[in-house]
Enzyme design. Structure first.
Site, PDB file in Angstrom:
ATOM      1  N   THR D  51       0.852  -1.194   0.000  1.00 20.21           N
ATOM      2  CA  THR D  51       0.000   0.000   0.000  1.00 20.21           C
ATOM      3  C   THR D  51       0.886   1.242   0.000  1.00 20.21           C
ATOM      4  O   THR D  51       1.891   1.304   0.707  1.00 20.21           O
ATOM      5  CB  THR D  51      -1.040  -0.026   1.142  1.00 20.21           C
ATOM      6  N   GLU D  52       0.520   2.219  -0.835  1.00 17.27           N
ATOM      7  CA  GLU D  52       1.374   3.370  -1.117  1.00 17.27           C
ATOM      8  C   GLU D  52       1.720   4.189   0.120  1.00 17.27           C
ATOM      9  O   GLU D  52       2.735   4.871   0.155  1.00 17.27           O
ATOM     10  CB  GLU D  52       0.699   4.287  -2.144  1.00 17.27           C
ATOM     11  N   ASN D  53       0.872   4.114   1.158  1.00 18.19           N
ATOM     12  CA  ASN D  53       1.134   4.896   2.358  1.00 18.19           C
ATOM     13  C   ASN D  53       2.180   4.265   3.273  1.00 18.19           C
ATOM     14  O   ASN D  53       2.404   4.754   4.373  1.00 18.19           O
ATOM     15  CB  ASN D  53      -0.168   5.196   3.114  1.00 18.19           C
TER      16      ASN D  53
END
Lengths: 242, 213, 242, 213
Positions: D51-53
């Site tokens: 996940t990009e976060n």
């Protein structure tokens, strides 16, 4: 499991003449000495090696240099291995000298999908010759291109079987950067553990960067480089299902 | 004339004088050569030492660890509150202006305060390491070097004959004979080593400088 | 010790109208909610805020937005706070939209002393309009400039009294980057410990980046943002000599 | 005519079909929207979710933690062997080509496989997030979206009317009606949803495509 191999020659099966290879380490500290030994034993030539120092005279990458396998070296401080300078004077090797901050940043940029970046380091010096100069918001920068390679040979402290890596003290240096900037990343470690044994907040190199893992056989000690036997190596694979 | 010091005594004298500049909660990077002798003379425990190969919190070596070294690849110790980082992180700190002070060795300095410390034309010295990064990035740069070369020539010259390391002038030059400050690209003689006269410094310095004792 | 303060208003004493301020967090996750509350109570205006989302409607930076203190916002995803779009339509705020990777990379570049970099992200899209395009080794990139600010307001998990920081799970996000890219870096944490209690291999933000440390009063929970009382805060300063 | 599905049933159907593409030791990034429904349908435990976060190793939520979320800011769980990193590290992975696959939602796709998923002219949608980074960086991109818009218009069109997200064409488009592959900027109809005919897909798709069942 599928990333683990037993021998340096298996790990290096994808290495070929003419490739560009990133090699971790600040001198011998954090250098992948087992994989370098594998490179010494392998019949390859015309390599471009990206590494801070190209080892020491007759040690580490210094041995690969003396075998005339290196066509070009990219690094920041060849002074610590005078053999590099000797070969250069004789026209036997191409050299590209970069400031250490530029060398490390270019590798990081290569790993992060960037084409290049503007840095203040080197502006006005001989190392800026031929490089584009540009003023951004009143400051003068030069353009440095990113570095990307076919292979990275790196050294870490522990790996889990997925390929997550942690490092040890100042042996970290270029290794985590190089892990991001090559098509194939091969790592040697002190110890292999099960997934879950490394704290998720502490992992420096997530497993998606790592292709092949090997337990180190050639270890840097205060007495120099020591070669370990197979039994001691197997004891360092604490992962159950090896 | 002064009594001549052995090379190591001379280096220790310079290192000791450099250490007096290091006080308060500052981060100081120590380069290769004489700067590595500085730590044992630092009196203020609040000074934090940074080494380019990836450690903030360098102390004198306690137990030798082959994987715990400084920029000269010499064994060091780890301070309480130390941290490790990779080379790009380390040079991000340096180039980004987060290191308060750098202590560097030099082969030559000129009268504008520019230095040369990475290449000797025609010689086998092919290495720059972190010198150029430290010069563009450190808030204050102090050069620690012997006043004269091995051949007795002044290393503080009108013009550099070796390739310069940066357009930037250093802030201070500390030698075995004197302390100079660089203000607006001019050298000011601030301090003399014990037993050294202004005349002796003038005689042994090729560069022009303003006396401001 | 000298970095510790008791109250958000002390921590924010250097904040002035017209400044550029980096604010950590992915939405409210990892956002410095105590410092944002301090910003709400402080009489400042014409701020340029660099933050991924500008909070949520009426929460976090969303409250600062509603006070009309923000002149310009730089971020990647304002969609999650529709008030941003409303103000933009009314001409009450300037917006600069960047891809999330570009936003984070530009902040990192600012902290690392770089002027800009060439990225593939956004090439050919409306977000590349006005940006220099360049082909390097056959790939087309656009030039993105670095971001640097007067102030960074960030959130970490633990600090030691020197200012070393570790983070917690996905609350890390932009915070370590922002810690490098401002003249003054102010951090709020769950807990303050003695130097030596954080593992040197685990520290994400070394202390040289941090100016001021505060214990968090406004905490994100599954029930929303909860405000803690002084006593609970003092218990979280486990460092002896506070 | 087919029985019409509720919105959530339709989304689940798409997510389930997407999950069939996820197998082996690959790293897959899941975008906002329908992609967040995919994890529960993945059968191969070797698939790693990114996940990009800042997390590699996303699983279904076990115990809700407000500081452990995905790109949609929804609570998730942490897999065995997970790792955390900052946003620049996360997008270095994405842009640098280290993520094998990205599953993205889209507002529109065109007949060359380009998509639009970040802006609607005249509307208050001012956000791009990681969409452009994922399109330039992920080795393979699969779009998961409903075949028709809320107004019943085809979302797979001859030409995009919203601003495109990237010059790059996606590799696969999975809707509630069909699966398309993109080869050399042309759409190929590979598969029909149960009970759907080629004619129905043709009727409900504005874009031209080649039937290759």
């Amino acid at each position: 499991m599928e990333k683990l191999v037993q021998q340096a020659n298996q790990a290096l099966s994808c290495v070929e003449s003419g490739q560009t290879i990133l090699v971790g380490g600040f001198g011998l500290i954090g250098a992948p000495l087992t994989l370098i030994d594998g490179l010494i034993k392998k019949d390859v030539k015309d390599l471009t090696i990206v590494s801070n120092n190209i080892g020491e005279p007759g040690r580490g990458l210094g041995l690969v240099l003396n075998q005339n396998k290196i066509k070009k070296a990219i690094g920041s401080y060849f002074t610590s291995n005078r053999d590099v300078g000797d070969k250069y004077q004789k026209g036997e090797i191409e050299l590209e000298l970069l400031p250490q901050g530029t060398l490390s940043e270019s590798i990081r940029a290569g790993g992060a999908g960037l084409g290049g970046y503007y840095t203040t380091t080197g502006v006005g010096t001989d190392l800026a010759i031929g490089k584009e100069e540009r003023v951004i918001d009143g400051t003068t920068y030069i353009l440095e291109k990113s570095i990307h390679a076919d292979i990275a040979l790196i050294r870490a402290h522990k790996a889990d079987t997925l390929g997550n890596l942690v490092y040890y003290k100042t042996a970290r240096n270029f290794n985590p950067l190089m892990a991001t900037a090559a098509k194939t990343v091969i790592v040697e470690v002190d110890e292999i553990v099960e997934p879950g044994e490394l704290n998720p907040e502490e992992i420096i190199t997530p497993h998606l960067y790592v292709d092949t893992i090997l337990v180190a056989e050639h270890i840097l000690t205060t007495e120099g480089v020591v070669v370990h036997d197979r039994e001691s190596i197997e004891n360092r694979v604490t992962a159950n299902n090896r | 004339m002064t009594v001549s010091l052995s090379k190591i005594e001379l280096q220790q004298t310079i290192a000791k004088r450099v250490a007096k500049e290091l006080k308060g909660s500052i981060t100081v990077n120590l380069g290769v050569g004489i700067p590595t002798l500085v730590p044992k003379f630092i009196e203020d425990p609040k000074v934090h030492l940074h080494t380019e190969n990836g450690l903030l919190g360098v102390t004198d070596v306690k137990e030798e660890d082959p994987n715990l070294v400084n920029a000269s690849k010499l064994p060091v110790g780890e301070a309480v509150g130390a941290s490790y980082f990779d080379s790009a992180g380390s040079f991000g700190m340096i180039r980004g202006g987060h290191v308060d002070m750098a202590i560097l060795g030099a082969l030559q300095a000129d009268e504008t305060g520019q230095i040369a410390n990475w290449a000797v034309p025609g010689k086998n010295i092919i290495g720059v390491g972190g010198a150029m990064d430290l010069l563009v990035g450190a808030k204050k740069v102090i050069v620690a070097m012997s006043h004269a070369s091995k051949d007795g020539e002044s290393k503080i010259m009108e013009k550099l004959t070796y390739p310069k390391t940066s357009n930037r002038s250093v802030d201070m030059i500390i030698t075995d004979l004197a302390v100079f400050e660089v203000r607006e690209r001019q050298l000011y003689l601030l301090e003399l080593a014990p037993g050294i006269s202004v005349e002796e410094v003038q005689e042994k310095t090729e560069a022009n400088f303003i006396v401001d004792l």
